[in-house]
Write an enzyme that holds these catalytic residues in place. Structure first.
Site, mmCIF file in Angstrom:
data_model
loop_
_atom_site.group_PDB
_atom_site.id
_atom_site.type_symbol
_atom_site.label_atom_id
_atom_site.label_comp_id
_atom_site.label_asym_id
_atom_site.label_seq_id
_atom_site.Cartn_x
_atom_site.Cartn_y
_atom_site.Cartn_z
ATOM 1 N N GLY A 158 -12.428 -3.493 1.232
ATOM 2 C CA GLY A 158 -13.326 -4.270 0.612
ATOM 3 C C GLY A 158 -14.751 -3.803 0.352
ATOM 4 C CD GLU A 169 -3.018 -0.768 2.006
ATOM 5 O OE1 GLU A 169 -4.135 -1.212 2.133
ATOM 6 O OE2 GLU A 169 -2.587 -1.132 3.554
ATOM 7 C CG MET A 224 -8.777 -5.641 8.207
ATOM 8 S SD MET A 224 -7.677 -7.697 7.839
ATOM 9 C CE MET A 224 -7.703 -8.242 9.796
ATOM 10 C CD GLU A 225 -5.239 -2.160 7.921
ATOM 11 O OE1 GLU A 225 -4.989 -3.265 8.751
ATOM 12 O OE2 GLU A 225 -6.214 -1.608 7.499
ATOM 13 C CG ASP A 244 -11.749 -7.322 -1.662
ATOM 14 O OD1 ASP A 244 -13.282 -7.571 -0.736
ATOM 15 O OD2 ASP A 244 -10.774 -6.746 -0.717
#
Length: 227
Positions: free
Chosen positions: A81, A15, A171-172, A195
């Protein structure tokens, strides 16, 4: 507000790869287990760091960055996502607010920090939207939720969508936003969809990870240049 020092946080090396390739010859400082890459860029100081995956890593890295570099703003970047049917792979989601999807917000709202939903900075939101438009990138401003799992199951996705109505899941972002809220640092999460967080999510992620990471890196660097 002029922003002379900007922090960029990504979870995975992929990233930040395009950002680091553009910002060459960085000074690297290793602090509390994290490597902070420091560059002068367009008259500003840019500090980028790979925090690692999930909320604890993200919160720790954000606090270390704040304590040691006193940034005027923090941009959380990377992939995510998609959680809204209008949003397609490689579209950009800009957070207007972030929150955890795997924690009862009662524990945040009724105990310190007495806040469970962390608002992004309006100026940073506008700048991200403006830059996306200049690149012809489809962008959406909305809620990003975070949790301790990679979402790749239709039923799990449906449950999160029903409870939170998010535009993206990662997730962050919630942890970075939480930390910035406590430190009163302007913040935004800018994520490119890799995704659709469904039964095909793992396959889509593998295919589009590098493409999505490269696209959002270009946008974040342009934001830094024009802030």
């Amino acid at each position: 507000m002029i922003m002379n020092t900007i922090g960029i946080i990504g979870a995975m090396p992929s990233e930040l790869a395009d950002i680091r390739n553009t910002l060459e010859k960085a000074e690297v400082k290793h602090i509390s287990g994290f490597d902070f890459y420091i560059n002068d860029f367009c008259g500003k100081k840019i500090i980028n760091a790979c925090c690692g995956i999930a909320k604890v890593n993200a919160a720790l890295c954000t606090q270390v960055l704040i304590d040691n570099f006193t940034p005027d703003a923090i941009i959380n970047t990377g992939i995510a996502g998609g959680m809204n049917s209008r949003i397609r792979v490689c579209d950009i989601v800009i957070s207007n607010e972030v929150l955890p999807h795997d924690l009862d917000l009662h524990f945040l709202n009724d105990y310190p920090p007495y806040c469970g939903i962390f608002k992004a900075d309006e100026m940073l939101i506008s700048k991200a939207e403006e830059v996306c438009a200049s690149f012809g990138a489809a962008s959406f401003i909305g809620r990003i939720v975070s949790g301790e799992a990679f979402i790749s199951d239709n039923s799990v996705k449906a449950d999160i969508c029903t409870r939170f109505n998010p535009y993206a899941v990662d997730m962050e972002s919630a942890a970075v936003g939480h930390c910035c809220y406590l430190n009163k640092i302007p913040y935004v999460s800018v994520r490119c969809i890799s995704d659709n967080a469904d039964d095909d999510g793992a396959m889509s992620f593998d295919e589009f990870e590098k493409i999505a990471a490269g696209k959002v890196a270009e946008i974040v660097l342009k934001m830094c240049e024009t802030l």
